[in-house]
Design a protein around this motif. Structure first.
Motif, PDB file in Angstrom:
ATOM      1  N   PRO A  45       9.748 -13.969   8.370  1.00  0.00           N
ATOM      2  CA  PRO A  45      10.518 -15.215   8.449  1.00  0.00           C
ATOM      3  C   PRO A  45      11.409 -15.198   9.688  1.00  0.00           C
ATOM      4  O   PRO A  45      11.787 -14.138  10.182  1.00  0.00           O
ATOM      5  CB  PRO A  45      11.367 -15.202   7.183  1.00  0.00           C
ATOM      6  N   GLY A  46      11.747 -16.369  10.199  1.00  0.00           N
ATOM      7  CA  GLY A  46      12.544 -16.496  11.416  1.00  0.00           C
ATOM      8  C   GLY A  46      13.834 -15.711  11.389  1.00  0.00           C
ATOM      9  O   GLY A  46      14.204 -15.071  12.364  1.00  0.00           O
ATOM     10  N   GLU A  47      14.534 -15.702  10.246  1.00  0.00           N
ATOM     11  CA  GLU A  47      15.814 -14.999  10.193  1.00  0.00           C
ATOM     12  C   GLU A  47      15.646 -13.492  10.330  1.00  0.00           C
ATOM     13  O   GLU A  47      16.505 -12.811  10.868  1.00  0.00           O
ATOM     14  CB  GLU A  47      16.606 -15.344   8.929  1.00  0.00           C
ATOM     15  N   VAL A  48      14.530 -12.959   9.888  1.00  0.00           N
ATOM     16  CA  VAL A  48      14.271 -11.524  10.034  1.00  0.00           C
ATOM     17  C   VAL A  48      13.924 -11.219  11.490  1.00  0.00           C
ATOM     18  O   VAL A  48      14.397 -10.245  12.058  1.00  0.00           O
ATOM     19  CB  VAL A  48      13.155 -11.038   9.078  1.00  0.00           C
ATOM     20  N   GLU A 107       6.612  -0.472  16.145  1.00  0.00           N
ATOM     21  CA  GLU A 107       5.395  -1.284  16.222  1.00  0.00           C
ATOM     22  C   GLU A 107       4.553  -1.146  14.964  1.00  0.00           C
ATOM     23  O   GLU A 107       3.996  -2.131  14.465  1.00  0.00           O
ATOM     24  CB  GLU A 107       4.584  -0.919  17.468  1.00  0.00           C
ATOM     25  N   LYS A 108       4.451   0.055  14.409  1.00  0.00           N
ATOM     26  CA  LYS A 108       3.689   0.255  13.173  1.00  0.00           C
ATOM     27  C   LYS A 108       4.324  -0.507  12.022  1.00  0.00           C
ATOM     28  O   LYS A 108       3.633  -1.135  11.212  1.00  0.00           O
ATOM     29  CB  LYS A 108       3.603   1.741  12.824  1.00  0.00           C
ATOM     30  N   LEU A 109       5.649  -0.450  11.926  1.00  0.00           N
ATOM     31  CA  LEU A 109       6.334  -1.169  10.854  1.00  0.00           C
ATOM     32  C   LEU A 109       6.166  -2.676  11.007  1.00  0.00           C
ATOM     33  O   LEU A 109       6.001  -3.387  10.012  1.00  0.00           O
ATOM     34  CB  LEU A 109       7.824  -0.795  10.824  1.00  0.00           C
ATOM     35  N   ARG A 110       6.201  -3.161  12.254  1.00  0.00           N
ATOM     36  CA  ARG A 110       5.985  -4.603  12.485  1.00  0.00           C
ATOM     37  C   ARG A 110       4.589  -5.014  12.024  1.00  0.00           C
ATOM     38  O   ARG A 110       4.416  -6.065  11.416  1.00  0.00           O
ATOM     39  CB  ARG A 110       6.140  -4.950  13.968  1.00  0.00           C
ATOM     40  N   GLU A 111       3.595  -4.178  12.298  1.00  0.00           N
ATOM     41  CA  GLU A 111       2.234  -4.477  11.851  1.00  0.00           C
ATOM     42  C   GLU A 111       2.153  -4.490  10.334  1.00  0.00           C
ATOM     43  O   GLU A 111       1.492  -5.350   9.752  1.00  0.00           O
ATOM     44  CB  GLU A 111       1.252  -3.455  12.412  1.00  0.00           C
ATOM     45  N   MET A 112       2.810  -3.536   9.692  1.00  0.00           N
ATOM     46  CA  MET A 112       2.807  -3.478   8.234  1.00  0.00           C
ATOM     47  C   MET A 112       3.483  -4.702   7.634  1.00  0.00           C
ATOM     48  O   MET A 112       3.049  -5.208   6.600  1.00  0.00           O
ATOM     49  CB  MET A 112       3.545  -2.226   7.744  1.00  0.00           C
ATOM     50  N   ALA A 113       4.521  -5.172   8.275  1.00  0.00           N
ATOM     51  CA  ALA A 113       5.299  -6.279   7.729  1.00  0.00           C
ATOM     52  C   ALA A 113       4.542  -7.594   7.808  1.00  0.00           C
ATOM     53  O   ALA A 113       4.757  -8.484   6.985  1.00  0.00           O
ATOM     54  CB  ALA A 113       6.622  -6.402   8.479  1.00  0.00           C
ATOM     55  N   GLY A 114       3.649  -7.728   8.784  1.00  0.00           N
ATOM     56  CA  GLY A 114       2.958  -8.993   8.949  1.00  0.00           C
ATOM     57  C   GLY A 114       3.909 -10.058   9.464  1.00  0.00           C
ATOM     58  O   GLY A 114       4.962  -9.742  10.025  1.00  0.00           O
ATOM     59  N   THR A 143       0.827  -1.207   0.000  1.00  0.00           N
ATOM     60  CA  THR A 143       0.000   0.000   0.000  1.00  0.00           C
ATOM     61  C   THR A 143       0.861   1.256   0.000  1.00  0.00           C
ATOM     62  O   THR A 143       0.520   2.255  -0.610  1.00  0.00           O
ATOM     63  CB  THR A 143      -0.927   0.018   1.239  1.00  0.00           C
ATOM     64  N   PHE A 144       2.002   1.185   0.672  1.00  0.00           N
ATOM     65  CA  PHE A 144       2.891   2.332   0.772  1.00  0.00           C
ATOM     66  C   PHE A 144       4.075   2.230  -0.167  1.00  0.00           C
ATOM     67  O   PHE A 144       5.050   2.945  -0.019  1.00  0.00           O
ATOM     68  CB  PHE A 144       3.388   2.476   2.216  1.00  0.00           C
ATOM     69  N   SER A 145       4.013   1.317  -1.113  1.00  0.00           N
ATOM     70  CA  SER A 145       5.045   1.114  -2.136  1.00  0.00           C
ATOM     71  C   SER A 145       6.384   0.659  -1.568  1.00  0.00           C
ATOM     72  O   SER A 145       7.425   0.914  -2.154  1.00  0.00           O
ATOM     73  CB  SER A 145       5.236   2.386  -2.977  1.00  0.00           C
ATOM     74  N   PHE A 146       6.394  -0.004  -0.418  1.00  0.00           N
ATOM     75  CA  PHE A 146       7.614  -0.594   0.112  1.00  0.00           C
ATOM     76  C   PHE A 146       7.730  -2.016  -0.409  1.00  0.00           C
ATOM     77  O   PHE A 146       6.747  -2.753  -0.415  1.00  0.00           O
ATOM     78  CB  PHE A 146       7.600  -0.659   1.652  1.00  0.00           C
ATOM     79  N   THR A 147       8.919  -2.403  -0.801  1.00  0.00           N
ATOM     80  CA  THR A 147       9.149  -3.805  -1.093  1.00  0.00           C
ATOM     81  C   THR A 147       9.366  -4.517   0.240  1.00  0.00           C
ATOM     82  O   THR A 147       9.599  -3.869   1.269  1.00  0.00           O
ATOM     83  CB  THR A 147      10.396  -4.013  -1.978  1.00  0.00           C
ATOM     84  N   ASP A 148       9.306  -5.826   0.224  1.00  0.00           N
ATOM     85  CA  ASP A 148       9.547  -6.575   1.455  1.00  0.00           C
ATOM     86  C   ASP A 148      10.942  -6.289   2.000  1.00  0.00           C
ATOM     87  O   ASP A 148      11.129  -6.127   3.204  1.00  0.00           O
ATOM     88  CB  ASP A 148       9.376  -8.076   1.222  1.00  0.00           C
ATOM     89  N   ASP A 149      11.923  -6.192   1.114  1.00  0.00           N
ATOM     90  CA  ASP A 149      13.293  -5.910   1.554  1.00  0.00           C
ATOM     91  C   ASP A 149      13.428  -4.511   2.153  1.00  0.00           C
ATOM     92  O   ASP A 149      14.122  -4.321   3.144  1.00  0.00           O
ATOM     93  CB  ASP A 149      14.286  -6.082   0.402  1.00  0.00           C
ATOM     94  N   GLU A 150      12.756  -3.536   1.562  1.00  0.00           N
ATOM     95  CA  GLU A 150      12.797  -2.176   2.119  1.00  0.00           C
ATOM     96  C   GLU A 150      12.179  -2.136   3.514  1.00  0.00           C
ATOM     97  O   GLU A 150      12.699  -1.473   4.408  1.00  0.00           O
ATOM     98  CB  GLU A 150      12.064  -1.201   1.198  1.00  0.00           C
ATOM     99  N   LEU A 151      11.094  -2.846   3.682  1.00  0.00           N
ATOM    100  CA  LEU A 151      10.445  -2.877   4.985  1.00  0.00           C
ATOM    101  C   LEU A 151      11.340  -3.537   6.026  1.00  0.00           C
ATOM    102  O   LEU A 151      11.461  -3.067   7.155  1.00  0.00           O
ATOM    103  CB  LEU A 151       9.106  -3.600   4.892  1.00  0.00           C
ATOM    104  N   LYS A 152      12.024  -4.595   5.641  1.00  0.00           N
ATOM    105  CA  LYS A 152      12.964  -5.258   6.551  1.00  0.00           C
ATOM    106  C   LYS A 152      14.082  -4.292   6.946  1.00  0.00           C
ATOM    107  O   LYS A 152      14.477  -4.221   8.111  1.00  0.00           O
ATOM    108  CB  LYS A 152      13.563  -6.496   5.899  1.00  0.00           C
ATOM    109  N   LEU A 153      14.595  -3.543   5.973  1.00  0.00           N
ATOM    110  CA  LEU A 153      15.653  -2.573   6.266  1.00  0.00           C
ATOM    111  C   LEU A 153      15.160  -1.490   7.221  1.00  0.00           C
ATOM    112  O   LEU A 153      15.891  -1.073   8.124  1.00  0.00           O
ATOM    113  CB  LEU A 153      16.175  -1.937   4.974  1.00  0.00           C
ATOM    114  N   LEU A 154      13.944  -1.028   7.029  1.00  0.00           N
ATOM    115  CA  LEU A 154      13.378  -0.025   7.944  1.00  0.00           C
ATOM    116  C   LEU A 154      13.248  -0.579   9.354  1.00  0.00           C
ATOM    117  O   LEU A 154      13.560   0.115  10.327  1.00  0.00           O
ATOM    118  CB  LEU A 154      12.013   0.444   7.436  1.00  0.00           C
ATOM    119  N   LEU A 155      12.805  -1.811   9.471  1.00  0.00           N
ATOM    120  CA  LEU A 155      12.690  -2.424  10.795  1.00  0.00           C
ATOM    121  C   LEU A 155      14.045  -2.501  11.489  1.00  0.00           C
ATOM    122  O   LEU A 155      14.170  -2.178  12.670  1.00  0.00           O
ATOM    123  CB  LEU A 155      12.095  -3.829  10.686  1.00  0.00           C
TER     124      LEU A 155
END
Length: 67
Positions: free
Chosen positions: A58-61, A48-55, A4-16
């Motif tokens: 995976p264990g390594e993340v 916490e917001k980013l964690r909710e967005m990420a859903g 929804t916010f145009s983040f890729t999964d990798d970008e979201l992981k980096l933000l976290l």
């Protein structure tokens, strides 16, 4: 949700990871200086917001962000 916010999964992981690092940076100083508490709590809320967005992550993340 990240799409929804145009983040890729990798970008979201980096933000976290980046927000987690800032939370760790504030961990000790926020105990010693109450003036930092409000600023540090913004990072807590953002994390916490980013964690909710990420859903489900995976264990390594989960290990990487250390929560």
């Amino acid at each position: 949700m990240a799409k929804t916010f145009s983040f890729t999964d990798d970008e979201l992981k980096l933000l976290l990871v980046a927000v987690r690092q800032m939370r760790r940076t504030f961990a000790k100083p926020r105990q010693e200086d109450e003036a930092l508490e409000a600023y540090a709590s913004l990072y807590d809320a953002l994390f916490e917001k980013l964690r909710e967005m990420a859903g489900p992550l995976p264990g390594e993340v989960d290990e990487l962000i250390g929560e």
